[in-house]
Design a protein around this motif. Structure first.
Motif, PDB file in Angstrom:
ATOM      1  N   THR A  25       0.832  -1.208   0.000  1.00 46.04           N
ATOM      2  CA  THR A  25       0.000   0.000   0.000  1.00 46.04           C
ATOM      3  C   THR A  25       0.864   1.254   0.000  1.00 46.04           C
ATOM      4  OG1 THR A  25      -1.786  -1.142   1.175  1.00 46.04           O
ATOM      5  CG2 THR A  25      -1.781   1.259   1.258  1.00 46.04           C
ATOM      6  N   GLY A  26       1.903   1.264   0.830  1.00 47.39           N
ATOM      7  CA  GLY A  26       2.813   2.404   0.845  1.00 47.39           C
ATOM      8  C   GLY A  26       3.537   2.586  -0.478  1.00 47.39           C
ATOM      9  N   LEU A  27       3.939   1.488  -1.103  1.00 49.05           N
ATOM     10  CA  LEU A  27       4.610   1.576  -2.401  1.00 49.05           C
ATOM     11  C   LEU A  27       3.664   2.106  -3.475  1.00 49.05           C
ATOM     12  CD1 LEU A  27       6.662  -1.749  -2.356  1.00 49.05           C
ATOM     13  CD2 LEU A  27       7.576   0.567  -2.234  1.00 49.05           C
ATOM     14  N   ARG A  28       2.393   1.707  -3.407  1.00 48.40           N
ATOM     15  CA  ARG A  28       1.420   2.215  -4.384  1.00 48.40           C
ATOM     16  C   ARG A  28       1.258   3.740  -4.231  1.00 48.40           C
ATOM     17  NH1 ARG A  28      -2.740   0.287  -7.388  1.00 48.40           N
ATOM     18  NH2 ARG A  28      -2.457  -1.846  -6.609  1.00 48.40           N
ATOM     19  N   GLN A  29       1.165   4.208  -2.999  1.00 48.15           N
ATOM     20  CA  GLN A  29       1.074   5.648  -2.773  1.00 48.15           C
ATOM     21  C   GLN A  29       2.343   6.356  -3.238  1.00 48.15           C
ATOM     22  OE1 GLN A  29       0.322   5.880   1.413  1.00 48.15           O
ATOM     23  NE2 GLN A  29      -1.778   5.142   1.255  1.00 48.15           N
ATOM     24  N   ALA A  30       3.490   5.733  -2.984  1.00 52.10           N
ATOM     25  CA  ALA A  30       4.764   6.346  -3.376  1.00 52.10           C
ATOM     26  C   ALA A  30       4.904   6.433  -4.890  1.00 52.10           C
ATOM     27  CB  ALA A  30       5.921   5.548  -2.786  1.00 52.10           C
ATOM     28  N   LEU A  31       4.345   5.480  -5.621  1.00 56.35           N
ATOM     29  CA  LEU A  31       4.442   5.512  -7.080  1.00 56.35           C
ATOM     30  C   LEU A  31       3.725   6.732  -7.645  1.00 56.35           C
ATOM     31  CD1 LEU A  31       5.345   4.138  -9.685  1.00 56.35           C
ATOM     32  CD2 LEU A  31       3.225   2.798  -9.632  1.00 56.35           C
ATOM     33  N   ALA A  32       2.543   7.030  -7.132  1.00 57.70           N
ATOM     34  CA  ALA A  32       1.822   8.222  -7.591  1.00 57.70           C
ATOM     35  C   ALA A  32       2.597   9.493  -7.248  1.00 57.70           C
ATOM     36  CB  ALA A  32       0.432   8.258  -6.970  1.00 57.70           C
TER      37      ALA A  32
ATOM     38  N   VAL B 243       0.274   2.914 -17.294  1.00 57.51           N
ATOM     39  CA  VAL B 243       1.139   1.752 -17.530  1.00 57.51           C
ATOM     40  C   VAL B 243       1.856   1.342 -16.251  1.00 57.51           C
ATOM     41  CG1 VAL B 243       3.185   0.951 -18.771  1.00 57.51           C
ATOM     42  CG2 VAL B 243       1.416   2.226 -19.988  1.00 57.51           C
ATOM     43  N   LEU B 244       2.406   2.312 -15.534  1.00 57.73           N
ATOM     44  CA  LEU B 244       3.109   1.983 -14.295  1.00 57.73           C
ATOM     45  C   LEU B 244       2.163   1.401 -13.255  1.00 57.73           C
ATOM     46  CD1 LEU B 244       5.522   5.045 -13.931  1.00 57.73           C
ATOM     47  CD2 LEU B 244       6.087   2.715 -14.644  1.00 57.73           C
ATOM     48  N   ALA B 245       0.945   1.940 -13.170  1.00 57.18           N
ATOM     49  CA  ALA B 245      -0.030   1.390 -12.230  1.00 57.18           C
ATOM     50  C   ALA B 245      -0.404  -0.033 -12.610  1.00 57.18           C
ATOM     51  CB  ALA B 245      -1.274   2.276 -12.189  1.00 57.18           C
ATOM     52  N   GLY B 246      -0.553  -0.313 -13.911  1.00 59.14           N
ATOM     53  CA  GLY B 246      -0.855  -1.672 -14.339  1.00 59.14           C
ATOM     54  C   GLY B 246       0.266  -2.641 -14.018  1.00 59.14           C
ATOM     55  N   LEU B 247       1.514  -2.233 -14.253  1.00 55.25           N
ATOM     56  CA  LEU B 247       2.646  -3.094 -13.917  1.00 55.25           C
ATOM     57  C   LEU B 247       2.742  -3.319 -12.410  1.00 55.25           C
ATOM     58  CD1 LEU B 247       5.365  -1.646 -16.327  1.00 55.25           C
ATOM     59  CD2 LEU B 247       4.061  -3.775 -16.579  1.00 55.25           C
ATOM     60  N   PHE B 248       2.444  -2.280 -11.640  1.00 58.49           N
ATOM     61  CA  PHE B 248       2.467  -2.436 -10.182  1.00 58.49           C
ATOM     62  C   PHE B 248       1.372  -3.394  -9.727  1.00 58.49           C
ATOM     63  CE2 PHE B 248       1.472  -1.360  -5.821  1.00 58.49           C
ATOM     64  CZ  PHE B 248       2.721  -1.259  -5.239  1.00 58.49           C
ATOM     65  N   ASN B 249       0.207  -3.351 -10.363  1.00 56.94           N
ATOM     66  CA  ASN B 249      -0.865  -4.283 -10.011  1.00 56.94           C
ATOM     67  C   ASN B 249      -0.429  -5.730 -10.242  1.00 56.94           C
ATOM     68  OD1 ASN B 249      -2.752  -2.411  -9.149  1.00 56.94           O
ATOM     69  ND2 ASN B 249      -3.630  -2.123 -11.180  1.00 56.94           N
ATOM     70  N   LEU B 250       0.254  -5.976 -11.355  1.00 55.49           N
ATOM     71  CA  LEU B 250       0.746  -7.327 -11.623  1.00 55.49           C
ATOM     72  C   LEU B 250       1.752  -7.762 -10.565  1.00 55.49           C
ATOM     73  CD1 LEU B 250       1.218  -7.170 -15.513  1.00 55.49           C
ATOM     74  CD2 LEU B 250      -0.642  -8.250 -14.229  1.00 55.49           C
ATOM     75  N   CYS B 251       2.660  -6.857 -10.206  1.00 57.22           N
ATOM     76  CA  CYS B 251       3.643  -7.166  -9.166  1.00 57.22           C
ATOM     77  C   CYS B 251       2.961  -7.418  -7.830  1.00 57.22           C
ATOM     78  CB  CYS B 251       4.651  -6.029  -9.062  1.00 57.22           C
ATOM     79  SG  CYS B 251       5.914  -6.263  -7.793  1.00 57.22           S
ATOM     80  N   GLU B 252       1.962  -6.606  -7.519  1.00 54.24           N
ATOM     81  CA  GLU B 252       1.243  -6.769  -6.255  1.00 54.24           C
ATOM     82  C   GLU B 252       0.505  -8.099  -6.211  1.00 54.24           C
ATOM     83  OE1 GLU B 252      -1.434  -3.809  -3.530  1.00 54.24           O
ATOM     84  OE2 GLU B 252      -2.093  -4.129  -5.600  1.00 54.24           O
ATOM     85  N   ARG B 253      -0.109  -8.483  -7.325  1.00 48.53           N
ATOM     86  CA  ARG B 253      -0.798  -9.767  -7.376  1.00 48.53           C
ATOM     87  C   ARG B 253       0.162 -10.925  -7.150  1.00 48.53           C
ATOM     88  NH1 ARG B 253      -6.302  -9.817  -6.785  1.00 48.53           N
ATOM     89  NH2 ARG B 253      -7.125  -7.887  -7.696  1.00 48.53           N
ATOM     90  N   PHE B 254       1.375 -10.790  -7.668  1.00 48.40           N
ATOM     91  CA  PHE B 254       2.363 -11.858  -7.491  1.00 48.40           C
ATOM     92  C   PHE B 254       2.874 -11.901  -6.054  1.00 48.40           C
ATOM     93  CE2 PHE B 254       6.846 -13.163  -7.474  1.00 48.40           C
ATOM     94  CZ  PHE B 254       6.712 -14.465  -7.949  1.00 48.40           C
TER      95      PHE B 254
END
Length: 252
Positions: A173-180, A227-238
Protein backbone atom coordinates in the motif's frame (compact mmCIF):
# COMPACT_ATOMS: atom_id res chain seq x y z
CA UNK A 1 -18.04 -6.40 -20.19
CA UNK A 2 -14.71 -5.88 -18.43
CA UNK A 3 -13.33 -4.21 -21.57
CA UNK A 4 -16.47 -2.07 -21.85
CA UNK A 5 -16.16 -0.97 -18.23
CA UNK A 6 -12.48 -0.16 -18.76
CA UNK A 7 -13.03 2.08 -21.79
CA UNK A 8 -16.48 3.51 -21.06
CA UNK A 9 -15.43 6.48 -18.91
CA UNK A 10 -12.43 7.47 -21.13
CA UNK A 11 -14.70 7.45 -24.19
CA UNK A 12 -17.25 9.62 -22.37
CA UNK A 13 -14.55 12.07 -21.27
CA UNK A 14 -13.15 12.33 -24.82
CA UNK A 15 -16.69 12.94 -26.08
CA UNK A 16 -17.20 15.73 -23.55
CA UNK A 17 -13.83 17.20 -24.52
CA UNK A 18 -14.76 17.07 -28.20
CA UNK A 19 -18.15 18.68 -27.60
CA UNK A 20 -16.62 21.46 -25.50
CA UNK A 21 -13.86 22.26 -27.99
CA UNK A 22 -15.62 21.74 -31.34
CA UNK A 23 -16.36 25.03 -33.05
CA UNK A 24 -15.00 26.98 -30.12
CA UNK A 25 -12.57 29.86 -30.20
CA UNK A 26 -10.60 28.93 -27.10
CA UNK A 27 -6.96 28.79 -28.18
CA UNK A 28 -5.97 26.81 -25.09
CA UNK A 29 -8.52 24.00 -25.64
CA UNK A 30 -7.81 22.33 -29.00
CA UNK A 31 -9.98 19.52 -30.30
CA UNK A 32 -8.90 15.92 -29.67
CA UNK A 33 -8.15 15.36 -33.37
CA UNK A 34 -5.78 18.37 -33.37
CA UNK A 35 -3.96 16.89 -30.39
CA UNK A 36 -3.76 13.46 -32.04
CA UNK A 37 -2.32 14.99 -35.22
CA UNK A 38 0.43 16.57 -33.12
CA UNK A 39 1.46 13.30 -31.44
CA UNK A 40 3.52 11.88 -34.32
CA UNK A 41 5.57 14.99 -35.15
CA UNK A 42 6.08 15.83 -31.47
CA UNK A 43 7.06 12.48 -29.97
CA UNK A 44 9.46 10.96 -32.45
CA UNK A 45 11.78 8.09 -31.42
CA UNK A 46 14.59 10.61 -30.96
CA UNK A 47 12.42 12.77 -28.70
CA UNK A 48 11.32 9.77 -26.67
CA UNK A 49 14.95 8.76 -26.10
CA UNK A 50 16.04 12.32 -25.25
CA UNK A 51 13.16 13.39 -22.98
CA UNK A 52 10.87 10.54 -21.94
CA UNK A 53 13.39 7.77 -21.30
CA UNK A 54 15.56 9.83 -18.88
CA UNK A 55 12.43 10.82 -16.94
CA UNK A 56 11.34 7.20 -16.61
CA UNK A 57 14.82 6.13 -15.47
CA UNK A 58 14.95 8.87 -12.83
CA UNK A 59 11.45 7.97 -11.65
CA UNK A 60 12.23 4.25 -11.32
CA UNK A 61 15.59 4.83 -9.60
CA UNK A 62 14.09 7.25 -7.09
CA UNK A 63 11.11 4.98 -6.46
CA UNK A 64 13.35 1.94 -5.95
CA UNK A 65 15.68 3.76 -3.55
CA UNK A 66 12.73 5.12 -1.58
CA UNK A 67 11.28 1.62 -1.36
CA UNK A 68 14.54 0.10 -0.10
CA UNK A 69 15.19 2.85 2.45
CA UNK A 70 11.55 3.00 3.58
CA UNK A 71 11.16 -0.75 4.07
CA UNK A 72 14.53 -1.19 5.81
CA UNK A 73 14.04 1.76 8.17
CA UNK A 74 10.38 0.87 8.74
CA UNK A 75 11.23 -2.66 9.83
CA UNK A 76 13.93 -1.44 12.21
CA UNK A 77 11.68 1.22 13.75
CA UNK A 78 8.63 -1.03 13.85
CA UNK A 79 10.47 -3.79 15.71
CA UNK A 80 11.99 -1.45 18.31
CA UNK A 81 9.67 0.59 20.54
CA UNK A 82 12.64 2.52 21.92
CA UNK A 83 13.87 3.45 18.45
CA UNK A 84 10.36 4.45 17.46
CA UNK A 85 10.08 6.75 20.49
CA UNK A 86 13.37 8.50 19.62
CA UNK A 87 12.73 8.88 15.89
CA UNK A 88 9.02 9.74 15.83
CA UNK A 89 9.39 13.52 16.43
CA UNK A 90 12.08 13.83 13.75
CA UNK A 91 10.10 11.75 11.27
CA UNK A 92 6.99 13.85 11.80
CA UNK A 93 9.04 17.02 11.30
CA UNK A 94 10.64 15.81 8.06
CA UNK A 95 7.39 14.35 6.74
CA UNK A 96 5.69 17.74 7.06
CA UNK A 97 8.20 19.41 4.70
CA UNK A 98 6.89 19.48 1.10
CA UNK A 99 9.55 17.98 -1.22
CA UNK A 100 9.31 20.81 -3.83
CA UNK A 101 10.42 23.28 -1.15
CA UNK A 102 13.69 21.37 -0.80
CA UNK A 103 14.59 21.58 -4.49
CA UNK A 104 16.69 24.77 -4.11
CA UNK A 105 18.44 23.32 -1.05
CA UNK A 106 19.14 20.01 -2.80
CA UNK A 107 20.51 21.92 -5.79
CA UNK A 108 23.10 23.56 -3.52
CA UNK A 109 24.47 20.20 -2.36
CA UNK A 110 23.73 17.83 -5.25
CA UNK A 111 23.98 20.20 -8.20
CA UNK A 112 21.48 20.38 -11.04
CA UNK A 113 22.08 17.00 -12.62
CA UNK A 114 20.20 13.72 -12.18
CA UNK A 115 21.31 13.42 -8.54
CA UNK A 116 19.13 16.37 -7.56
CA UNK A 117 16.09 15.03 -9.37
CA UNK A 118 16.44 11.53 -7.93
CA UNK A 119 16.99 12.95 -4.43
CA UNK A 120 13.76 14.95 -4.61
CA UNK A 121 11.84 11.84 -5.71
CA UNK A 122 13.37 9.73 -2.94
CA UNK A 123 12.61 12.30 -0.25
CA UNK A 124 8.96 12.57 -1.27
CA UNK A 125 8.36 8.86 -1.82
CA UNK A 126 10.05 7.42 1.25
CA UNK A 127 7.42 8.59 3.76
CA UNK A 128 4.38 6.55 2.71
CA UNK A 129 6.60 3.46 2.44
CA UNK A 130 8.25 4.10 5.80
CA UNK A 131 5.06 4.85 7.75
CA UNK A 132 3.08 1.97 6.23
CA UNK A 133 5.96 -0.42 6.92
CA UNK A 134 6.14 0.68 10.56
CA UNK A 135 2.42 0.15 11.05
CA UNK A 136 2.52 -3.16 9.20
CA UNK A 137 5.34 -4.47 11.38
CA UNK A 138 3.60 -3.32 14.55
CA UNK A 139 0.41 -5.11 13.47
CA UNK A 140 2.10 -8.52 13.21
CA UNK A 141 0.56 -10.91 15.73
CA UNK A 142 2.88 -11.00 18.79
CA UNK A 143 1.71 -14.52 19.60
CA UNK A 144 3.31 -15.74 16.39
CA UNK A 145 6.53 -14.07 17.47
CA UNK A 146 6.40 -15.94 20.77
CA UNK A 147 5.83 -19.20 18.91
CA UNK A 148 8.88 -18.53 16.73
CA UNK A 149 11.03 -17.87 19.78
CA UNK A 150 9.67 -20.97 21.53
CA UNK A 151 10.70 -23.10 18.55
CA UNK A 152 14.06 -21.28 18.40
CA UNK A 153 13.52 -20.06 14.87
CA UNK A 154 16.35 -17.78 13.82
CA UNK A 155 15.80 -14.02 13.66
CA UNK A 156 16.55 -13.95 9.94
CA UNK A 157 13.90 -16.60 9.29
CA UNK A 158 11.43 -14.74 11.51
CA UNK A 159 12.12 -11.55 9.60
CA UNK A 160 11.64 -13.22 6.23
CA UNK A 161 8.67 -15.46 6.92
CA UNK A 162 6.79 -13.63 9.67
CA UNK A 163 7.58 -9.92 9.77
CA UNK A 164 7.98 -9.20 6.06
CA UNK A 165 5.10 -11.42 5.04
CA UNK A 166 2.80 -10.12 7.74
CA UNK A 167 3.59 -6.50 6.91
CA UNK A 168 3.64 -6.97 3.13
CA UNK A 169 0.02 -5.83 2.49
CA UNK A 170 0.71 -2.46 4.10
CA UNK A 171 4.14 -2.25 2.52
CA UNK A 172 2.57 -2.65 -0.91
CA UNK A 173 0.00 0.00 0.00
CA UNK A 174 2.81 2.40 0.84
CA UNK A 175 4.61 1.58 -2.40
CA UNK A 176 1.42 2.21 -4.38
CA UNK A 177 1.07 5.65 -2.77
CA UNK A 178 4.76 6.35 -3.38
CA UNK A 179 4.44 5.51 -7.08
CA UNK A 180 1.82 8.22 -7.59
CA UNK A 181 3.98 10.70 -5.67
CA UNK A 182 7.04 9.72 -7.73
CA UNK A 183 5.30 10.67 -10.98
CA UNK A 184 4.37 14.09 -9.57
CA UNK A 185 7.86 14.75 -8.20
CA UNK A 186 9.47 13.59 -11.45
CA UNK A 187 7.68 16.42 -13.25
CA UNK A 188 8.34 18.98 -10.49
CA UNK A 189 12.06 18.17 -10.31
CA UNK A 190 12.37 18.74 -14.07
CA UNK A 191 11.02 22.28 -13.79
CA UNK A 192 14.20 23.51 -12.07
CA UNK A 193 17.44 23.98 -14.03
CA UNK A 194 16.61 21.16 -16.42
CA UNK A 195 17.41 20.79 -20.11
CA UNK A 196 15.51 17.58 -20.80
CA UNK A 197 12.74 15.44 -19.42
CA UNK A 198 9.01 15.11 -19.82
CA UNK A 199 8.16 17.87 -17.36
CA UNK A 200 10.70 20.23 -18.94
CA UNK A 201 9.33 19.55 -22.42
CA UNK A 202 5.72 20.19 -21.39
CA UNK A 203 6.67 23.53 -19.83
CA UNK A 204 8.63 24.50 -22.93
CA UNK A 205 5.58 23.82 -25.08
CA UNK A 206 3.47 25.94 -22.73
CA UNK A 207 5.92 28.84 -22.80
CA UNK A 208 6.11 28.79 -26.60
CA UNK A 209 2.30 28.56 -26.91
CA UNK A 210 2.50 25.19 -28.66
CA UNK A 211 -0.80 24.18 -27.08
CA UNK A 212 -1.59 20.93 -28.99
CA UNK A 213 1.96 19.75 -28.33
CA UNK A 214 1.57 20.65 -24.65
CA UNK A 215 -1.58 18.54 -24.45
CA UNK A 216 0.21 15.59 -26.08
CA UNK A 217 2.79 15.75 -23.27
CA UNK A 218 0.06 15.80 -20.63
CA UNK A 219 -1.66 12.80 -22.23
CA UNK A 220 1.66 10.98 -22.47
CA UNK A 221 2.25 11.63 -18.78
CA UNK A 222 -1.19 10.20 -17.97
CA UNK A 223 -0.54 7.11 -20.11
CA UNK A 224 2.76 6.62 -18.31
CA UNK A 225 0.91 6.64 -15.00
CA UNK A 226 -1.61 4.09 -16.30
CA UNK A 227 1.14 1.75 -17.53
CA UNK A 228 3.11 1.98 -14.29
CA UNK A 229 -0.03 1.39 -12.23
CA UNK A 230 -0.86 -1.67 -14.34
CA UNK A 231 2.65 -3.09 -13.92
CA UNK A 232 2.47 -2.44 -10.18
CA UNK A 233 -0.86 -4.28 -10.01
CA UNK A 234 0.75 -7.33 -11.62
CA UNK A 235 3.64 -7.17 -9.17
CA UNK A 236 1.24 -6.77 -6.25
CA UNK A 237 -0.80 -9.77 -7.38
CA UNK A 238 2.36 -11.86 -7.49
CA UNK A 239 3.79 -10.71 -4.14
CA UNK A 240 0.46 -10.88 -2.27
CA UNK A 241 -0.97 -13.96 -3.97
CA UNK A 242 -1.16 -15.68 -0.57
CA UNK A 243 -3.01 -12.69 0.91
CA UNK A 244 -5.59 -12.49 -1.88
CA UNK A 245 -6.04 -16.26 -1.62
CA UNK A 246 -6.84 -15.98 2.08
CA UNK A 247 -9.32 -13.19 1.39
CA UNK A 248 -11.09 -15.23 -1.26
CA UNK A 249 -11.35 -18.19 1.10
CA UNK A 250 -12.66 -15.95 3.88
CA UNK A 251 -15.40 -14.58 1.59
CA UNK A 252 -16.62 -18.05 0.61
Amino acid sequence: MRVVRWFLLPVILVGVWWAASAGGSNFYLPTPDAVLRAVGPTWTPATLRADVLPSIVRLLVGFALAGIVGVAAGIAIGLSPALRAYTEPVLEFLRAIPPPVLVPVVMLFAGIDNTMKVTVIVFGCVWPVLLNTIEGVRAVDPVLGEVCRAYRISRLTQLRTLVLRGASPQIMTGLRQALAIAIILMVISELFAASSGLGFTIVQFQRSYAIPEMWTGILLLGLLGVVLAGLFNLCERFVLRWYFGLRRKGMQ
